[in-house]
Write a protein that holds these residues in place. Structure first.
Motif, PDB file in Angstrom:
ATOM      1  N   PRO A   1       0.821  -1.227   0.000  1.00 38.97           N
ATOM      2  CA  PRO A   1       0.000   0.000   0.000  1.00 38.97           C
ATOM      3  C   PRO A   1       0.849   1.269   0.000  1.00 38.97           C
ATOM      4  O   PRO A   1       0.355   2.340  -0.332  1.00 38.97           O
ATOM      5  CB  PRO A   1      -0.817  -0.112   1.292  1.00 38.97           C
ATOM      6  CG  PRO A   1      -0.617  -1.521   1.781  1.00 38.97           C
ATOM      7  CD  PRO A   1       0.710  -1.939   1.281  1.00 38.97           C
ATOM      8  N   THR A   2       2.129   1.178   0.377  1.00 34.86           N
ATOM      9  CA  THR A   2       2.969   2.365   0.484  1.00 34.86           C
ATOM     10  C   THR A   2       3.451   2.803  -0.897  1.00 34.86           C
ATOM     11  O   THR A   2       3.784   1.972  -1.750  1.00 34.86           O
ATOM     12  CB  THR A   2       4.172   2.076   1.399  1.00 34.86           C
ATOM     13  OG1 THR A   2       3.694   1.682   2.680  1.00 34.86           O
ATOM     14  CG2 THR A   2       5.043   3.305   1.557  1.00 34.86           C
TER      15      THR A   2
ATOM     16  N   LEU B   1       0.962  10.931  -1.590  1.00 37.67           N
ATOM     17  CA  LEU B   1       1.922   9.958  -1.074  1.00 37.67           C
ATOM     18  C   LEU B   1       1.261   9.184   0.067  1.00 37.67           C
ATOM     19  O   LEU B   1       0.659   9.788   0.959  1.00 37.67           O
ATOM     20  CB  LEU B   1       3.189  10.650  -0.578  1.00 37.67           C
ATOM     21  CG  LEU B   1       3.974  11.474  -1.608  1.00 37.67           C
ATOM     22  CD1 LEU B   1       5.182  12.117  -0.953  1.00 37.67           C
ATOM     23  CD2 LEU B   1       4.396  10.608  -2.768  1.00 37.67           C
ATOM     24  N   ARG B   2       1.384   7.856   0.047  1.00 35.32           N
ATOM     25  CA  ARG B   2       0.763   7.004   1.056  1.00 35.32           C
ATOM     26  C   ARG B   2       1.828   6.180   1.780  1.00 35.32           C
ATOM     27  O   ARG B   2       2.828   5.773   1.178  1.00 35.32           O
ATOM     28  CB  ARG B   2      -0.266   6.067   0.429  1.00 35.32           C
ATOM     29  CG  ARG B   2      -1.370   6.791  -0.337  1.00 35.32           C
ATOM     30  CD  ARG B   2      -2.367   5.817  -0.935  1.00 35.32           C
ATOM     31  NE  ARG B   2      -3.327   6.491  -1.779  1.00 35.32           N
ATOM     32  CZ  ARG B   2      -4.431   7.083  -1.334  1.00 35.32           C
ATOM     33  NH1 ARG B   2      -4.706   7.041  -0.030  1.00 35.32           N
ATOM     34  NH2 ARG B   2      -5.259   7.686  -2.154  1.00 35.32           N
ATOM     35  N   CYS B   3       1.549   5.928   3.064  1.00 34.56           N
ATOM     36  CA  CYS B   3       2.453   5.113   3.872  1.00 34.56           C
ATOM     37  C   CYS B   3       1.601   4.267   4.819  1.00 34.56           C
ATOM     38  O   CYS B   3       0.863   4.802   5.648  1.00 34.56           O
ATOM     39  CB  CYS B   3       3.420   5.996   4.665  1.00 34.56           C
ATOM     40  SG  CYS B   3       4.652   5.082   5.602  1.00 34.56           S
ATOM     41  N   ALA B   4       1.693   2.928   4.684  1.00 29.44           N
ATOM     42  CA  ALA B   4       0.918   1.996   5.512  1.00 29.44           C
ATOM     43  C   ALA B   4       1.884   1.221   6.408  1.00 29.44           C
ATOM     44  O   ALA B   4       2.895   0.710   5.933  1.00 29.44           O
ATOM     45  CB  ALA B   4       0.113   1.041   4.641  1.00 29.44           C
TER      46      ALA B   4
ATOM     47  N   CYS C   1       9.029   8.450   5.055  1.00 24.51           N
ATOM     48  CA  CYS C   1       7.836   8.043   5.798  1.00 24.51           C
ATOM     49  C   CYS C   1       8.324   7.338   7.057  1.00 24.51           C
ATOM     50  O   CYS C   1       8.930   6.262   6.983  1.00 24.51           O
ATOM     51  CB  CYS C   1       6.982   7.119   4.928  1.00 24.51           C
ATOM     52  SG  CYS C   1       5.860   6.063   5.851  1.00 24.51           S
ATOM     53  N   ILE C   2       8.088   7.939   8.227  1.00 23.58           N
ATOM     54  CA  ILE C   2       8.616   7.442   9.504  1.00 23.58           C
ATOM     55  C   ILE C   2       7.460   6.894  10.339  1.00 23.58           C
ATOM     56  O   ILE C   2       6.494   7.605  10.612  1.00 23.58           O
ATOM     57  CB  ILE C   2       9.352   8.562  10.266  1.00 23.58           C
ATOM     58  CG1 ILE C   2      10.451   9.164   9.379  1.00 23.58           C
ATOM     59  CG2 ILE C   2       9.937   8.038  11.558  1.00 23.58           C
ATOM     60  CD1 ILE C   2      11.104  10.394   9.968  1.00 23.58           C
TER      61      ILE C   2
ATOM     62  N   ARG D   1      12.126   5.509   2.274  1.00 18.29           N
ATOM     63  CA  ARG D   1      12.499   6.663   1.448  1.00 18.29           C
ATOM     64  C   ARG D   1      11.702   6.628   0.150  1.00 18.29           C
ATOM     65  O   ARG D   1      11.698   5.620  -0.560  1.00 18.29           O
ATOM     66  CB  ARG D   1      13.998   6.631   1.156  1.00 18.29           C
ATOM     67  CG  ARG D   1      14.526   7.818   0.363  1.00 18.29           C
ATOM     68  CD  ARG D   1      16.031   7.655   0.209  1.00 18.29           C
ATOM     69  NE  ARG D   1      16.631   8.798  -0.448  1.00 18.29           N
ATOM     70  CZ  ARG D   1      16.838   8.896  -1.751  1.00 18.29           C
ATOM     71  NH1 ARG D   1      16.464   7.886  -2.547  1.00 18.29           N
ATOM     72  NH2 ARG D   1      17.398   9.963  -2.277  1.00 18.29           N
ATOM     73  N   ILE D   2      11.036   7.738  -0.143  1.00 20.33           N
ATOM     74  CA  ILE D   2      10.240   7.863  -1.371  1.00 20.33           C
ATOM     75  C   ILE D   2      10.743   9.085  -2.131  1.00 20.33           C
ATOM     76  O   ILE D   2      10.747  10.197  -1.595  1.00 20.33           O
ATOM     77  CB  ILE D   2       8.740   7.997  -1.045  1.00 20.33           C
ATOM     78  CG1 ILE D   2       8.257   6.771  -0.262  1.00 20.33           C
ATOM     79  CG2 ILE D   2       7.935   8.181  -2.325  1.00 20.33           C
ATOM     80  CD1 ILE D   2       6.834   6.885   0.213  1.00 20.33           C
TER      81      ILE D   2
END
Length: 472
Positions: A196-197, A211-214, A264-265, A277-278
Protein backbone atom coordinates in the motif's frame (compact mmCIF):
# COMPACT_ATOMS: atom_id res chain seq x y z
CA UNK A 1 -47.96 -44.93 44.75
CA UNK A 2 -45.75 -41.88 44.24
CA UNK A 3 -44.98 -41.69 47.98
CA UNK A 4 -43.86 -45.31 48.02
CA UNK A 5 -41.54 -44.73 45.06
CA UNK A 6 -39.82 -41.81 46.80
CA UNK A 7 -39.37 -43.83 50.00
CA UNK A 8 -37.76 -46.67 48.06
CA UNK A 9 -35.42 -44.20 46.39
CA UNK A 10 -34.34 -42.70 49.75
CA UNK A 11 -33.68 -46.18 51.18
CA UNK A 12 -31.52 -47.06 48.18
CA UNK A 13 -29.50 -43.87 48.63
CA UNK A 14 -28.94 -44.56 52.36
CA UNK A 15 -27.87 -48.12 51.68
CA UNK A 16 -25.49 -46.87 49.02
CA UNK A 17 -24.08 -44.27 51.43
CA UNK A 18 -23.52 -46.90 54.15
CA UNK A 19 -21.89 -49.25 51.66
CA UNK A 20 -19.47 -46.65 50.40
CA UNK A 21 -18.72 -45.45 53.92
CA UNK A 22 -17.98 -48.97 55.19
CA UNK A 23 -15.86 -49.72 52.15
CA UNK A 24 -13.66 -46.68 52.76
CA UNK A 25 -13.35 -47.47 56.48
CA UNK A 26 -12.25 -50.99 55.60
CA UNK A 27 -9.63 -49.69 53.19
CA UNK A 28 -8.38 -47.23 55.79
CA UNK A 29 -8.18 -49.98 58.42
CA UNK A 30 -6.16 -52.20 56.10
CA UNK A 31 -3.86 -49.57 54.56
CA UNK A 32 -3.81 -46.81 57.13
CA UNK A 33 -3.80 -44.19 54.37
CA UNK A 34 -4.29 -40.59 55.37
CA UNK A 35 -5.76 -39.79 51.94
CA UNK A 36 -8.48 -42.41 52.46
CA UNK A 37 -9.26 -40.84 55.82
CA UNK A 38 -9.55 -37.44 54.22
CA UNK A 39 -11.88 -38.87 51.57
CA UNK A 40 -13.99 -40.50 54.28
CA UNK A 41 -14.25 -37.26 56.15
CA UNK A 42 -15.32 -35.38 53.01
CA UNK A 43 -18.03 -37.94 52.42
CA UNK A 44 -19.37 -37.76 55.98
CA UNK A 45 -18.97 -34.05 56.59
CA UNK A 46 -20.13 -33.12 53.11
CA UNK A 47 -23.43 -34.98 53.53
CA UNK A 48 -26.39 -32.77 54.32
CA UNK A 49 -27.34 -32.81 58.00
CA UNK A 50 -25.33 -33.40 61.17
CA UNK A 51 -21.99 -35.04 60.37
CA UNK A 52 -22.14 -37.10 63.63
CA UNK A 53 -25.57 -38.52 62.63
CA UNK A 54 -24.10 -39.39 59.26
CA UNK A 55 -21.22 -41.13 61.02
CA UNK A 56 -23.66 -43.21 63.15
CA UNK A 57 -25.60 -44.08 59.97
CA UNK A 58 -22.29 -45.05 58.39
CA UNK A 59 -21.34 -47.55 61.15
CA UNK A 60 -24.85 -48.82 61.97
CA UNK A 61 -24.81 -52.55 62.38
CA UNK A 62 -22.10 -53.14 64.97
CA UNK A 63 -20.33 -51.68 67.96
CA UNK A 64 -17.00 -52.56 66.41
CA UNK A 65 -17.57 -50.12 63.56
CA UNK A 66 -18.73 -47.36 65.90
CA UNK A 67 -15.58 -47.78 68.00
CA UNK A 68 -13.47 -47.66 64.85
CA UNK A 69 -15.16 -44.46 63.71
CA UNK A 70 -14.55 -42.90 67.14
CA UNK A 71 -10.85 -43.64 66.92
CA UNK A 72 -10.83 -42.30 63.37
CA UNK A 73 -12.54 -39.12 64.51
CA UNK A 74 -10.13 -38.53 67.40
CA UNK A 75 -6.84 -39.41 65.76
CA UNK A 76 -7.40 -38.83 62.03
CA UNK A 77 -10.54 -36.96 61.04
CA UNK A 78 -10.06 -34.18 63.56
CA UNK A 79 -6.55 -33.32 62.33
CA UNK A 80 -7.81 -33.58 58.75
CA UNK A 81 -10.71 -31.27 59.54
CA UNK A 82 -8.26 -28.85 61.09
CA UNK A 83 -6.16 -28.94 57.92
CA UNK A 84 -9.20 -28.31 55.74
CA UNK A 85 -10.04 -25.15 57.59
CA UNK A 86 -6.67 -23.78 56.38
CA UNK A 87 -7.71 -23.69 52.72
CA UNK A 88 -5.29 -22.18 50.19
CA UNK A 89 -5.61 -18.54 49.26
CA UNK A 90 -3.89 -16.20 46.86
CA UNK A 91 -1.15 -14.06 48.36
CA UNK A 92 -1.38 -11.28 45.76
CA UNK A 93 -3.11 -10.60 42.43
CA UNK A 94 -1.45 -11.52 39.15
CA UNK A 95 0.40 -8.58 37.64
CA UNK A 96 -0.37 -7.78 34.01
CA UNK A 97 2.68 -8.17 31.80
CA UNK A 98 3.68 -6.38 28.56
CA UNK A 99 6.35 -8.07 26.45
CA UNK A 100 7.70 -7.35 22.93
CA UNK A 101 7.21 -10.04 20.34
CA UNK A 102 10.03 -12.57 20.27
CA UNK A 103 10.92 -12.18 23.96
CA UNK A 104 10.00 -14.35 26.97
CA UNK A 105 7.04 -13.56 29.23
CA UNK A 106 6.63 -14.67 32.84
CA UNK A 107 3.34 -14.60 34.76
CA UNK A 108 3.50 -14.95 38.56
CA UNK A 109 0.89 -16.52 40.87
CA UNK A 110 1.42 -16.50 44.67
CA UNK A 111 -0.53 -19.06 46.73
CA UNK A 112 -0.44 -19.33 50.54
CA UNK A 113 -1.20 -22.57 52.50
CA UNK A 114 -1.27 -24.72 49.38
CA UNK A 115 -0.72 -27.99 51.35
CA UNK A 116 -1.55 -30.91 49.03
CA UNK A 117 -3.65 -28.90 46.60
CA UNK A 118 -2.53 -28.30 43.06
CA UNK A 119 -1.97 -25.11 41.05
CA UNK A 120 -2.84 -25.05 37.36
CA UNK A 121 -2.36 -22.47 34.59
CA UNK A 122 -5.02 -22.10 31.89
CA UNK A 123 -5.57 -19.98 28.76
CA UNK A 124 -8.91 -18.26 29.39
CA UNK A 125 -10.13 -17.60 25.83
CA UNK A 126 -9.49 -21.16 24.63
CA UNK A 127 -10.06 -22.92 28.00
CA UNK A 128 -6.78 -24.77 27.43
CA UNK A 129 -5.02 -26.33 30.42
CA UNK A 130 -1.37 -25.37 30.13
CA UNK A 131 0.17 -26.77 33.33
CA UNK A 132 -0.82 -28.66 36.49
CA UNK A 133 1.57 -28.43 39.41
CA UNK A 134 5.06 -28.96 37.93
CA UNK A 135 3.84 -30.73 34.79
CA UNK A 136 3.28 -29.12 31.37
CA UNK A 137 0.05 -30.44 29.88
CA UNK A 138 -0.09 -28.56 26.58
CA UNK A 139 1.97 -29.71 23.61
CA UNK A 140 3.25 -26.18 23.04
CA UNK A 141 7.01 -26.47 23.50
CA UNK A 142 7.26 -22.73 24.30
CA UNK A 143 5.34 -23.18 27.59
CA UNK A 144 7.13 -23.89 30.88
CA UNK A 145 6.33 -23.80 34.61
CA UNK A 146 8.49 -23.37 37.71
CA UNK A 147 7.82 -22.65 41.37
CA UNK A 148 9.52 -21.36 44.48
CA UNK A 149 8.81 -23.37 47.67
CA UNK A 150 5.39 -24.38 46.30
CA UNK A 151 4.23 -20.83 47.02
CA UNK A 152 5.17 -18.75 43.98
CA UNK A 153 4.28 -20.33 40.64
CA UNK A 154 5.68 -19.02 37.36
CA UNK A 155 4.25 -19.56 33.89
CA UNK A 156 6.94 -19.06 31.21
CA UNK A 157 6.14 -18.40 27.55
CA UNK A 158 9.19 -18.23 25.30
CA UNK A 159 9.50 -16.64 21.85
CA UNK A 160 6.36 -14.53 22.25
CA UNK A 161 3.91 -14.27 19.36
CA UNK A 162 1.01 -11.93 18.77
CA UNK A 163 -1.35 -14.89 19.18
CA UNK A 164 -0.19 -15.27 22.80
CA UNK A 165 -1.92 -12.01 23.75
CA UNK A 166 -4.86 -12.53 26.16
CA UNK A 167 -6.01 -13.53 29.66
CA UNK A 168 -4.33 -16.31 31.65
CA UNK A 169 -5.79 -18.01 34.75
CA UNK A 170 -4.06 -19.37 37.85
CA UNK A 171 -6.36 -21.99 39.42
CA UNK A 172 -6.37 -23.98 42.70
CA UNK A 173 -8.31 -27.27 42.78
CA UNK A 174 -10.26 -26.49 45.94
CA UNK A 175 -13.99 -27.10 46.29
CA UNK A 176 -15.23 -24.69 45.09
CA UNK A 177 -12.36 -23.89 42.74
CA UNK A 178 -10.37 -20.68 43.35
CA UNK A 179 -8.82 -18.71 40.52
CA UNK A 180 -7.49 -15.34 39.44
CA UNK A 181 -6.50 -13.98 36.04
CA UNK A 182 -3.81 -11.72 34.56
CA UNK A 183 -3.46 -10.14 31.11
CA UNK A 184 -0.50 -10.70 28.84
CA UNK A 185 0.02 -7.87 26.33
CA UNK A 186 2.26 -8.48 23.32
CA UNK A 187 3.66 -5.34 21.65
CA UNK A 188 5.02 -5.39 18.11
CA UNK A 189 7.47 -2.83 16.66
CA UNK A 190 6.28 -0.95 13.56
CA UNK A 191 6.72 -2.37 10.09
CA UNK A 192 6.04 -0.50 6.85
CA UNK A 193 4.07 -2.47 4.28
CA UNK A 194 5.47 -2.42 0.76
CA UNK A 195 2.28 -2.84 -1.24
CA UNK A 196 0.00 0.00 0.00
CA UNK A 197 2.97 2.37 0.48
CA UNK A 198 3.91 4.67 -2.38
CA UNK A 199 7.06 4.10 -4.39
CA UNK A 200 9.26 6.61 -6.22
CA UNK A 201 7.06 8.91 -8.29
CA UNK A 202 7.59 10.96 -11.46
CA UNK A 203 4.97 13.69 -12.09
CA UNK A 204 4.51 16.79 -14.23
CA UNK A 205 4.68 20.17 -12.58
CA UNK A 206 1.24 21.53 -11.67
CA UNK A 207 -0.44 18.18 -11.04
CA UNK A 208 -1.75 16.91 -7.68
CA UNK A 209 0.27 14.26 -5.84
CA UNK A 210 -0.72 11.82 -3.08
CA UNK A 211 1.92 9.96 -1.07
CA UNK A 212 0.76 7.00 1.06
CA UNK A 213 2.45 5.11 3.87
CA UNK A 214 0.92 2.00 5.51
CA UNK A 215 2.40 0.46 8.66
CA UNK A 216 1.51 -2.32 11.08
CA UNK A 217 2.40 -2.84 14.72
CA UNK A 218 0.95 -2.98 18.19
CA UNK A 219 -0.02 -0.41 19.30
CA UNK A 220 -0.92 1.06 15.91
CA UNK A 221 2.03 3.17 14.68
CA UNK A 222 1.83 6.89 13.94
CA UNK A 223 3.14 8.21 10.61
CA UNK A 224 5.24 11.37 10.08
CA UNK A 225 6.54 12.71 6.75
CA UNK A 226 9.87 14.58 6.57
CA UNK A 227 12.29 15.60 3.85
CA UNK A 228 15.47 13.56 3.82
CA UNK A 229 17.75 16.58 3.98
CA UNK A 230 15.72 18.30 6.72
CA UNK A 231 14.45 21.06 4.42
CA UNK A 232 11.06 22.63 5.04
CA UNK A 233 8.06 21.27 3.15
CA UNK A 234 6.26 24.01 1.14
CA UNK A 235 2.48 24.04 1.42
CA UNK A 236 -0.07 25.34 -1.05
CA UNK A 237 -0.87 28.46 0.99
CA UNK A 238 2.71 29.74 0.91
CA UNK A 239 3.61 28.39 4.33
CA UNK A 240 6.37 25.92 5.14
CA UNK A 241 6.38 23.16 7.75
CA UNK A 242 9.07 20.82 9.04
CA UNK A 243 6.88 17.69 8.95
CA UNK A 244 3.42 16.41 8.03
CA UNK A 245 1.51 13.87 10.15
CA UNK A 246 -0.76 11.12 8.86
CA UNK A 247 -0.53 8.11 6.55
CA UNK A 248 -1.62 10.20 3.51
CA UNK A 249 0.36 13.25 2.31
CA UNK A 250 -1.41 15.35 -0.33
CA UNK A 251 0.43 17.97 -2.41
CA UNK A 252 -1.73 20.33 -4.46
CA UNK A 253 -0.23 21.66 -7.69
CA UNK A 254 3.22 20.24 -7.15
CA UNK A 255 6.16 22.33 -8.31
CA UNK A 256 9.90 22.00 -8.60
CA UNK A 257 10.38 23.10 -4.98
CA UNK A 258 8.67 19.89 -3.85
CA UNK A 259 11.15 17.71 -5.73
CA UNK A 260 13.40 15.52 -3.60
CA UNK A 261 13.47 12.55 -1.22
CA UNK A 262 10.80 12.15 1.47
CA UNK A 263 10.90 9.87 4.51
CA UNK A 264 7.84 8.04 5.80
CA UNK A 265 8.62 7.44 9.50
CA UNK A 266 6.54 4.96 11.55
CA UNK A 267 6.78 4.73 15.35
CA UNK A 268 4.65 3.35 18.20
CA UNK A 269 6.94 3.50 21.21
CA UNK A 270 8.33 0.01 20.61
CA UNK A 271 11.86 0.12 19.19
CA UNK A 272 13.05 0.25 16.55
CA UNK A 273 11.43 3.10 14.61
CA UNK A 274 11.36 2.38 10.86
CA UNK A 275 11.25 4.58 7.78
CA UNK A 276 10.97 4.32 4.02
CA UNK A 277 12.50 6.66 1.45
CA UNK A 278 10.24 7.86 -1.37
CA UNK A 279 11.71 9.95 -4.19
CA UNK A 280 9.45 12.58 -5.77
CA UNK A 281 10.64 13.71 -9.21
CA UNK A 282 8.93 16.69 -10.89
CA UNK A 283 9.29 17.15 -14.66
CA UNK A 284 9.09 20.61 -16.21
CA UNK A 285 10.38 22.29 -19.39
CA UNK A 286 13.47 24.54 -19.33
CA UNK A 287 13.30 28.06 -17.95
CA UNK A 288 16.08 30.66 -18.28
CA UNK A 289 16.63 33.86 -16.35
CA UNK A 290 19.44 36.37 -16.87
CA UNK A 291 20.50 38.99 -14.37
CA UNK A 292 22.26 41.37 -16.80
CA UNK A 293 21.12 41.33 -20.43
CA UNK A 294 23.30 44.27 -21.39
CA UNK A 295 26.99 44.03 -20.59
CA UNK A 296 29.74 46.50 -21.56
CA UNK A 297 33.40 45.73 -22.03
CA UNK A 298 36.61 47.33 -23.33
CA UNK A 299 38.80 45.96 -26.00
CA UNK A 300 41.36 43.66 -24.48
CA UNK A 301 39.33 43.15 -21.29
CA UNK A 302 38.29 39.69 -19.98
CA UNK A 303 34.51 39.45 -19.50
CA UNK A 304 32.18 36.72 -18.19
CA UNK A 305 28.54 36.33 -19.26
CA UNK A 306 26.17 34.59 -16.80
CA UNK A 307 22.95 32.69 -17.49
CA UNK A 308 20.82 30.51 -15.15
CA UNK A 309 18.69 27.59 -16.32
CA UNK A 310 16.18 25.30 -14.57
CA UNK A 311 14.85 22.10 -16.15
CA UNK A 312 14.08 18.46 -15.41
CA UNK A 313 14.84 16.01 -16.89
CA UNK A 314 18.29 17.53 -17.09
CA UNK A 315 18.72 19.79 -20.08
CA UNK A 316 21.36 20.23 -22.77
CA UNK A 317 22.92 23.67 -22.34
CA UNK A 318 25.20 25.60 -24.68
CA UNK A 319 26.09 29.11 -25.94
CA UNK A 320 25.64 30.50 -29.44
CA UNK A 321 27.23 33.56 -31.05
CA UNK A 322 25.96 36.44 -33.16
CA UNK A 323 25.37 34.22 -36.21
CA UNK A 324 23.88 31.30 -34.25
CA UNK A 325 27.04 29.19 -34.21
CA UNK A 326 27.63 27.04 -31.13
CA UNK A 327 30.53 28.30 -29.06
CA UNK A 328 32.82 25.43 -28.13
CA UNK A 329 35.65 25.20 -25.63
CA UNK A 330 38.96 26.53 -26.87
CA UNK A 331 40.72 29.64 -27.99
CA UNK A 332 39.54 32.78 -26.23
CA UNK A 333 36.20 31.23 -25.23
CA UNK A 334 35.63 29.15 -22.10
CA UNK A 335 32.04 27.96 -21.49
CA UNK A 336 31.44 26.45 -18.02
CA UNK A 337 28.36 24.60 -16.66
CA UNK A 338 27.73 24.34 -12.90
CA UNK A 339 25.01 21.77 -12.02
CA UNK A 340 22.95 21.75 -8.84
CA UNK A 341 20.00 19.32 -8.98
CA UNK A 342 17.67 20.79 -11.60
CA UNK A 343 19.53 24.13 -11.71
CA UNK A 344 22.39 24.96 -14.10
CA UNK A 345 24.60 28.05 -13.93
CA UNK A 346 26.00 28.77 -17.40
CA UNK A 347 29.10 30.95 -17.70
CA UNK A 348 30.89 32.12 -20.83
CA UNK A 349 34.29 33.73 -20.31
CA UNK A 350 35.86 35.70 -23.17
CA UNK A 351 39.56 36.39 -22.77
CA UNK A 352 40.88 39.63 -24.30
CA UNK A 353 37.70 40.90 -25.94
CA UNK A 354 38.26 41.95 -29.57
CA UNK A 355 36.23 44.07 -32.01
CA UNK A 356 34.55 40.99 -33.47
CA UNK A 357 33.40 39.75 -30.03
CA UNK A 358 30.85 42.51 -29.54
CA UNK A 359 27.30 41.48 -30.34
CA UNK A 360 24.48 39.24 -29.09
CA UNK A 361 25.08 35.93 -27.35
CA UNK A 362 22.43 33.32 -26.51
CA UNK A 363 22.34 30.70 -23.78
CA UNK A 364 20.20 27.75 -24.92
CA UNK A 365 18.56 25.04 -22.77
CA UNK A 366 16.73 21.98 -24.15
CA UNK A 367 15.15 18.83 -22.70
CA UNK A 368 12.46 16.34 -23.72
CA UNK A 369 9.67 18.71 -22.63
CA UNK A 370 10.78 21.80 -24.55
CA UNK A 371 13.52 24.35 -25.14
CA UNK A 372 14.18 28.03 -24.47
CA UNK A 373 16.97 30.58 -24.77
CA UNK A 374 18.05 33.92 -23.36
CA UNK A 375 20.01 36.79 -24.99
CA UNK A 376 22.85 38.90 -23.64
CA UNK A 377 24.19 41.85 -25.65
CA UNK A 378 27.87 42.66 -25.26
CA UNK A 379 28.64 46.27 -26.26
CA UNK A 380 31.88 48.20 -26.48
CA UNK A 381 32.69 50.85 -23.90
CA UNK A 382 34.58 53.96 -24.99
CA UNK A 383 38.30 53.83 -24.34
CA UNK A 384 38.21 57.07 -22.30
CA UNK A 385 35.99 55.45 -19.66
CA UNK A 386 38.46 52.66 -18.93
CA UNK A 387 38.93 52.17 -15.21
CA UNK A 388 42.68 52.69 -15.61
CA UNK A 389 42.08 56.36 -16.60
CA UNK A 390 42.02 59.03 -13.90
CA UNK A 391 38.80 60.80 -13.05
CA UNK A 392 40.40 64.29 -13.23
CA UNK A 393 43.67 64.08 -15.13
CA UNK A 394 46.09 66.78 -14.17
CA UNK A 395 44.03 68.24 -11.31
CA UNK A 396 43.20 65.27 -8.95
CA UNK A 397 40.20 67.29 -7.76
CA UNK A 398 37.20 65.51 -6.31
CA UNK A 399 33.83 66.90 -7.26
CA UNK A 400 31.55 67.67 -4.32
CA UNK A 401 28.22 66.04 -5.25
CA UNK A 402 26.48 67.85 -2.42
CA UNK A 403 27.05 71.19 -4.19
CA UNK A 404 24.39 71.62 -6.91
CA UNK A 405 26.21 74.64 -8.39
CA UNK A 406 29.33 72.59 -9.04
CA UNK A 407 27.23 69.84 -10.63
CA UNK A 408 25.43 72.42 -12.81
CA UNK A 409 28.75 74.01 -13.86
CA UNK A 410 30.17 70.65 -14.86
CA UNK A 411 27.02 69.80 -16.83
CA UNK A 412 27.07 73.14 -18.66
CA UNK A 413 30.74 72.67 -19.45
CA UNK A 414 30.11 69.25 -20.96
CA UNK A 415 27.08 70.46 -22.92
CA UNK A 416 29.12 73.32 -24.40
CA UNK A 417 31.78 70.85 -25.53
CA UNK A 418 34.24 71.49 -22.74
CA UNK A 419 37.53 69.75 -22.23
CA UNK A 420 36.99 66.14 -23.39
CA UNK A 421 39.69 64.97 -21.04
CA UNK A 422 37.71 66.21 -18.06
CA UNK A 423 35.82 63.13 -16.85
CA UNK A 424 34.36 64.60 -13.69
CA UNK A 425 30.83 63.91 -14.95
CA UNK A 426 31.59 60.33 -15.94
CA UNK A 427 30.36 59.38 -12.49
CA UNK A 428 26.86 60.02 -13.80
CA UNK A 429 27.28 57.56 -16.67
CA UNK A 430 25.57 54.35 -15.58
CA UNK A 431 27.06 52.26 -18.33
CA UNK A 432 30.64 53.46 -17.77
CA UNK A 433 31.90 50.05 -16.67
CA UNK A 434 31.48 47.52 -13.94
CA UNK A 435 34.00 49.30 -11.71
CA UNK A 436 32.03 52.62 -11.71
CA UNK A 437 28.47 51.27 -11.82
CA UNK A 438 27.80 51.39 -8.08
CA UNK A 439 29.54 54.77 -7.72
CA UNK A 440 27.50 56.24 -10.60
CA UNK A 441 24.22 55.10 -9.11
CA UNK A 442 25.11 56.60 -5.72
CA UNK A 443 26.18 59.87 -7.35
CA UNK A 444 22.97 60.15 -9.34
CA UNK A 445 20.90 59.43 -6.25
CA UNK A 446 22.70 62.09 -4.18
CA UNK A 447 22.31 64.64 -6.98
CA UNK A 448 18.56 64.02 -7.20
CA UNK A 449 18.16 64.33 -3.43
CA UNK A 450 20.02 67.66 -3.38
CA UNK A 451 17.98 69.04 -6.28
CA UNK A 452 14.68 68.00 -4.68
CA UNK A 453 15.64 69.58 -1.35
CA UNK A 454 16.74 72.85 -2.96
CA UNK A 455 13.58 72.96 -5.12
CA UNK A 456 11.28 72.42 -2.12
CA UNK A 457 13.16 75.05 -0.10
CA UNK A 458 12.85 77.63 -2.90
CA UNK A 459 9.13 76.87 -3.32
CA UNK A 460 8.45 77.40 0.41
CA UNK A 461 10.35 80.72 0.38
CA UNK A 462 8.34 81.96 -2.60
CA UNK A 463 4.96 80.98 -1.15
CA UNK A 464 5.49 82.26 2.41
CA UNK A 465 4.70 85.98 1.74
CA UNK A 466 1.58 85.07 -0.14
CA UNK A 467 0.29 83.03 2.79
CA UNK A 468 1.15 85.79 5.21
CA UNK A 469 -0.66 88.37 3.11
CA UNK A 470 -3.69 86.10 2.83
CA UNK A 471 -3.98 85.76 6.60
CA UNK A 472 -3.73 89.53 7.14
Amino acid sequence: MLRGTRRAHVLRRRRSFRARCRYRMTVWRERGSRDVARSLFHMVAGKQGNWMANAVRCVRGGLRWLLLLTVLTIFVIHPVATDITDVPKFGEPITNVTVPVGREATLTCVVDDLATYKVAWLRVDTQTILTIASHVITKNHRIGVTHSDHRTWYLHIRDMKESDRGWYMCQINTDPMKSQVGYLEVVVPPDILDYPTSTDMVVREGTNVTLRCAATGSPQPSIIWRREGGEAIPLGNGQEVASVEGPVFNITRVNRLHMGAYLCIASNGVPPTVSKRIMLIVHFPPMIWIQNQLVGAYEGQQITLDCNSEAYPKSINYWTGEKGEIIAQGGRYEPVLLDNAYKVHMKLTIRSVGPTDFGTYKCVSKNSLGDTDGSIRLYQKPAGAHPSDKLHPGTNEIMDLSDPQQISKQRDLKLRGGNPSDNSLDLLDIGSGSGNTSLSVISLFLMLVVLIVRHNTWTIVQQTPYRIRTRS
